[in-house]
Enzyme design. Structure first.
Site, PDB file in Angstrom:
ATOM      1  N   ASN A 141       5.264  26.670  -3.755  1.00 42.18           N
ATOM      2  CA  ASN A 141       3.873  27.045  -4.018  1.00 42.18           C
ATOM      3  C   ASN A 141       2.885  26.075  -3.373  1.00 42.18           C
ATOM      4  OD1 ASN A 141       4.830  25.221  -6.167  1.00 42.18           O
ATOM      5  ND2 ASN A 141       2.749  25.392  -6.914  1.00 42.18           N
ATOM      6  N   HIS A 142       3.348  24.880  -2.995  1.00 46.11           N
ATOM      7  CA  HIS A 142       2.441  23.956  -2.307  1.00 46.11           C
ATOM      8  C   HIS A 142       2.308  24.259  -0.816  1.00 46.11           C
ATOM      9  CE1 HIS A 142       0.987  20.902  -5.180  1.00 46.11           C
ATOM     10  NE2 HIS A 142       1.986  21.379  -5.911  1.00 46.11           N
ATOM     11  N   HIS A 179      11.964  28.915  -5.053  1.00 48.54           N
ATOM     12  CA  HIS A 179      11.230  27.732  -5.503  1.00 48.54           C
ATOM     13  C   HIS A 179      10.911  27.776  -6.995  1.00 48.54           C
ATOM     14  CE1 HIS A 179       8.697  24.238  -5.434  1.00 48.54           C
ATOM     15  NE2 HIS A 179       7.770  24.925  -6.064  1.00 48.54           N
TER      16      HIS A 179
END
Lengths: 273, 458
Positions: free
Chosen positions: B115-116, B259
Site C-alpha cells: 500500500n505504500h 501485501h
C-alpha cells in the site's frame, strides 16, 4: 503461538539505555526504554484494556518523578494512558475517504455491516499521569514559571520516552511521548499526545509537570488543542515554508491550534524535616 | 546512456554501497523495469524454493542484513511483498536496488505491490521528500511511481515441500535440546536466528496421517504431506502439482502472497487475475483490499472501526484456501514484534522484515523460506522402504497407524476438523523455515547512535 516466535528476550532498541535516573533534593526522576511488547504481553494487555493496543506499544516504558521523603510520585505509562481512551466507539473518528468508501461498498456488500470492536482507534487520551490519592493536586492560579525555564541553566538529565505510537493504518499518526529535563533547581516534564488524522483533524494534548526542588512545589498543567485539518493547513500556508513538513511536527504547529481545554493544578510536598 | 549488462552491475554495486545512481540511470532502469513488469500477470507464478519477505520501509542497512542472513541474489530466490519505501531514511536506495536486481535477475526476484507503493501515500510518509532531497526534483519519484503501477498484486508459490530437510546448525543459546523433535521427524516449522542457529523446531502432527501410506487416500481434497505416488512427484510448478484448482495429490497446496489480505470481492485467485492493476492504488475495491485489509479474530467479514477497510476472520481464510487449493496465505503489512505471526491454525502468516522499525521499535524481523518439493525426495523413498535403513521408526509407526485406520477420518487433519466439515479438509501446510534477524549494527549506518538531544523545550 508466541512460543514459536523466537525474539531474543533481552533485545532492546539499539542505542537506547534501558533505564536511567537522577535524584535531586529528594526528587528522583527515572525513565525506562525497552522495545515494543511481544505477542504474549500484547494479548494480555488487550484483555485487560478491552481494546487492541496501538501498533507500536512500548508497554514497558515509563517516565516517573518520585518524591522520596513522602513517597509521592507521578508516573507516566502506556497502560494507564490507554485505559483512558474511549472504549465504546461513541467518539470514533472516520478516515477522510470513509464516506466514499462506504458508499461504494454498500452497493455490493450490504451484509457486511458489523464494525469490528468499535473504540477510539485514534488512541486519544486525556491522561495526565498516574498519581496516588494523597496528597492530591488542587486547582491553582499559579502558572508554570516560564521565565525560570527559559534560563539556560545546565541540563543535568534529559530523556525522551515514547509510550505508544500508531500510524492509524497510514492515515496519519497518534503518538504519546514524554520529555523530561532536570536542571539544578527545578525540572520540567512534558507528556504530549499528538494526533494527525490526514485530511480530517489535529489534536495535541500536553501535560506539563513542573517541580521546584527547593519549595517542593509541583505544578501540573493540561492543555488540549484541536483543529480541523483543512483549517490548520490554511493558517500554515500564511506562515510560509513547507506546510506538509510542519504538519508532521507538533512543535511547529501547536501555537496555531486553538485551545479547547485547560487545567492548572498544584500540590506542595513536605520537605524533609 | 543505456542501463544494460555491465552498467546494470555497476549500478547494483553503487546501490549496494547505499549511493544513489544518477537520475538518467533511474529513468532508464524504471523504463526497463516497466517493460518487464508489464509482462507479469496480476498474480505472478513462483516456484519454490523461495524466500518470502515482508515490509522493508527504506531500512537499507537492514535489507543488506536480510541478504546476509537469507543469502544473496541470485543464489537465493526472493519474493518481496511490498512496502519497500517510506518511513526509513533510504527508501530510494532500497527500492532502486531491488528494482536493479529484478531487471538483472528477473526469474530470481519477485516484487509485489504494497500500500505504500502509491503516489498519495509516498507524498505523506517520506519517499517523495527523500527523492526531492536527494535529486533536487520530483522526477525520480515520478519514475518510481510509474513502476509502482506495474507491480503485481500477488504471487502464487507452487512446488513447496511439506517437510523441511533439517538444518545441521548448532542450537541457539536458549534452546532446550529436549524440546526439539527427533532428527528424523517430519519438520513443519523451524526458526533460526541470524547466525543460522536453531531456536525452535516443530514436527508435524506426529500421530496423524503424515506418512506416505496415504496413497490410498480416499479424500481427494486432502493432501498427504509427502508425495503419495511416484508418478505424481513431477517437477515443481508443473500442471500436476501446481495448478491452483484442485489438482490432487501434490504435496502441498499453493501459497498465495499478498501485501494486505483478502477482499470480499475476491473468492477465487482468477478474480485477482482479471483486475486492471495498472493504476494508482484506489481508495476502494478489490485492488485496494488486497493491499490494505487485515486478518482479525472475528467471524466472517468485518468493517474496520476506522471507517474504511475490511477485516477478515479465520473462516474466511479457511474457505478461501480450500476453494483455491491453497495451504497458506503469506502477507505482510502489520508490524509484529517477533518478525512473523501465524494465525488461524497456520492458514495465514504475517511476515515482517523491518527490524527495529522506524529505528525505535526494537522488534526483530523475519523472512520465510519455503523449500522445494524435490529436496525432500529422501523422505519419500525411505518411507517406501527403499532407503533409510533402520532409521525409519517414526515412518513405520505412522504407516501402521494409517493402515489400521483405513478411511482415515478421525486422526487426519485435526487442525480444522472442528471448524470445517470433512468435505473441506485443508491442505497440509508447507514446511516453513523462519530466519529471524535483528537490525544491522548502528555504526554500519553511518549515523550516530540515537541518543536524545537535550533541548530547552517548554
Amino acid at each position: 503461538m508466541s512460543s514459536l516466535n523466537g525474539a531474543p528476550a533481552d533485545s532492546h532498541a539499539p542505542g537506547h539505555d534501558v533505564d536511567t535516573s537522577i535524584t535531586r533534593n529528594g526528587f528522583k526522576v527515572s525513565t525506562q526504554k525497552l522495545p515494543i511488547l511481544k505477542a504474549g504481553p500484547i494479548e494480555e494487555m488487550t484483555k485487560k484494556l478491552g481494546i487492541a493496543p496501538p501498533e507500536m506499544i512500548f508497554g514497558d516504558n515509563f517516565a516517573r518523578i518520585e518524591h522520596l521523603p513522602t513517597g509521592w510520585k507521578i508516573d507516566f505509562n502506556a497502560f494507564d494512558a490507554l485505559d483512558r481512551v474511549d472504549k465504546t466507539g461513541d467518539s470514533m473518528l472516520k478516515v477522510s475517504y470513509s464516506k466514499e468508501w462506504q458508499q461504494n461498498r454498500q452497493k455490493q456488500f450490504e451484509d457486511i455491516k458489523e464494525v469490528v470492536k468499535p473504540f477510539d482507534w485514534s488512541y486519544s487520551t486525556d491522561y495526565k499521569g498516574t498519581v496516588p490519592q494523597e496528597p492530591s493536586f488542587e486547582p491553582t492560579e499559579t502558572p508554570i514559571p516560564l521565565t525560570l525555564l527559559r534560563r539556560p541553566d545546565p541540563i543535568l538529565f534529559f530523556d525522551d520516552v515514547v509510550l505508544y505510537e500508531d500510524e492509524l493504518a497510514d492515515n496519519g499518526i497518534a503518538m504519546l511521548s514524554c520529555k523530561i529535563r532536570v536542571m539544578p533547581a527545578r525540572l520540567l516534564m512534558l507528556t504530549r499526545f499528538f494526533m494527525r488524522l490526514d485530511d480530517v483533524m489535529f489534536r495535541i494534548r500536553d501535560t506539563r509537570v513542573f517541580v521546584e526542588f527547593e519549595t517542593g512545589e509541583v505544578i501540573r498543567e493540561y492543555t488540549a488543542r484541536e483543529e480541523k485539518y483543512e483549517d490548520l493547513r490554511k493558517k500554515l500556508r500564511g506562515t510560509g515554508g513547507d506546510v506538509l513538513a510542519k504538519m508532521r511536527d507538533p512543535n511547529q504547529i501547536a501555537e496555531h491550534i486553538p485551545i479547547v481545554d485547560h487545567t492548572l493544578e498544584k500540590v506542595v510536598l513536605k520537605q524533609t524535616s | 546512456m543505456s542501463i544494460g549488462g555491465s552498467d546494470l552491475d555497476k549500478a547494483i554495486g553503487q546501490l549496494r554501497a547505499c549511493r544513489p545512481i544518477p537520475e538518467n540511470q533511474v529513468r532508464e532502469l524504471c523504463y526497463k523495469a516497466r517493460e518487464l513488469l508489464i509482462e507479469e500477470g496480476n498474480v505472478v507464478g513462483v516456484d519454490a524454493p523461495v524466500t518470502i519477505c515482508g515490509d522493508i520501509h527504506g531500512q537499507f542497512h537492514d535489507l543488506m542484513e536480510l541478504f546476509r542472513v537469507g543469502g544473496d541474489v541470485p543464489d537465493t530466490n526472493y519474493l518481496f511483498m511490498g512496502d519497500f519505501v517510506d518511513r526509513g531514511f533510504y527508501s530510494l536506495e532500497s527500492f532502486l536496488l531491488l528494482l536493479c536486481l529484478k531487471v538483472r535477475y528477473p526469474d530470481r526476484i519477485t516484487l509485489i505491490r504494497g500500500n505504500h507503493e502509491s503516489r498519495q501515500i509516498t507524498t505523506v510518509y517520506g519517499f517523495y521528500d527523500e527523492c526531492l532531497r536527494k535529486y533536487g526534483s520530483a522526477n525520480v519519484w515520478r519514475y518510481c511511481c510509474e513502476v509502482f503501477d506495474y507491480l503485481a498484486l500477488g504471487a502464487l508459490v507452487t512446488g513447496a515441500t511439506t517437510s523441511l530437510s533439517p538444518t545441521d546448525g548448532p542450537l541457539a543459546d536458549n534452546t532446550n535440546i529436549d524440546s526439539l523433535p527427533d532428527s528424523d521427524a517430519d519438520i513443519e516449522i523451524e526458526t533460526l536466528n541470524a547466525n543460522g542457529e536453531i531456536m525452535y523446531r516443530y514436527a508435524r502432527n506426529s500421530d496423524s496421517q503424515s506418512s506416505a501410506a496415504s496413497q490410498a487416500n480416499s479424500n481427494p481434497a486432502s493432501s498427504s504431506p509427502v508425495a503419495p505416488t511416484p508418478t505424481r512427484t513431477g517437477p515443481a510448478g508443473t500442471g500436476a502439482s501446481g495448478s491452483a484448482n484442485g489438482s490432487k495429490g501434490n504435496d502441498t497446496g499453493a501459497i498465495l502472497c499478498v501485501h494486505g489480505g483478502l477482499s470480499p470481492l475476491i473468492d477465487t485467485i482468477d478474480k485477482i487475475r482479471l483486475l486492471d492493476r495498472k493504476q494508482e492504488v484506489p481508495h476502494e475495491g478489490a485492488m485496494c483490499d488486497l493491499l490494505w485489509s487485515d486478518p482479525d479474530e472475528i467471524d466472517g467479514w468485518g468493517l474496520s472501526p476506522r471507517g474504511a477497510g475490511f477485516l477478515f476472520g479465520a473462516d474466511i481464510v479457511k474457505c478461501f484456501n480450500h476453494r483455491n487449493d491453497l495451504s497458506l496465505i503469506a502477507r505482510a503489512h502489520q508490524l509484529v514484534m517477533e518478525g512473523f505471526k501465524e494465525m488461524f491454525d497456520s492458514t495465514i502468516v504475517t511476515v515482517w522484515s523491518a527490524p527495529n522499525y522506524c529505528y525505535r521499535c526494537g522488534n526483530v524481523a523475519a523472512i520465510l523460506e519455503l523449500g522445494e518439493d524435490g529436496s525432500n525426495a529422501g523422505f519419500v523413498r525411505r518411507s517406501n522402504g527403499d532407503q533409510g535403513g533402520g532409521n525409519g521408526g517414526w515412518v513405520l509407526g505412522s504407516n501402521v497407524g494409517n493402515g489400521n485406520n483405513g478411511g482415515q477420518g478421525g486422526n487426519g487433519n485435526r487442525r480444522l476438523s472442528s471448524v470445517l466439515g470433512d468435505s473441506m479438509r485443508p491442505r497440509e501446510g508447507p514446511g516453513r523455515r523462519y530466519r529471524v534477524f535483528e537490525a544491522a549494527p548502528q555504526d554500519s549506518r553511518g549515523m550516530p547512535a540515537k541518543k536524545p538531544v537535550a533541548d530547552y523545550f517548554l
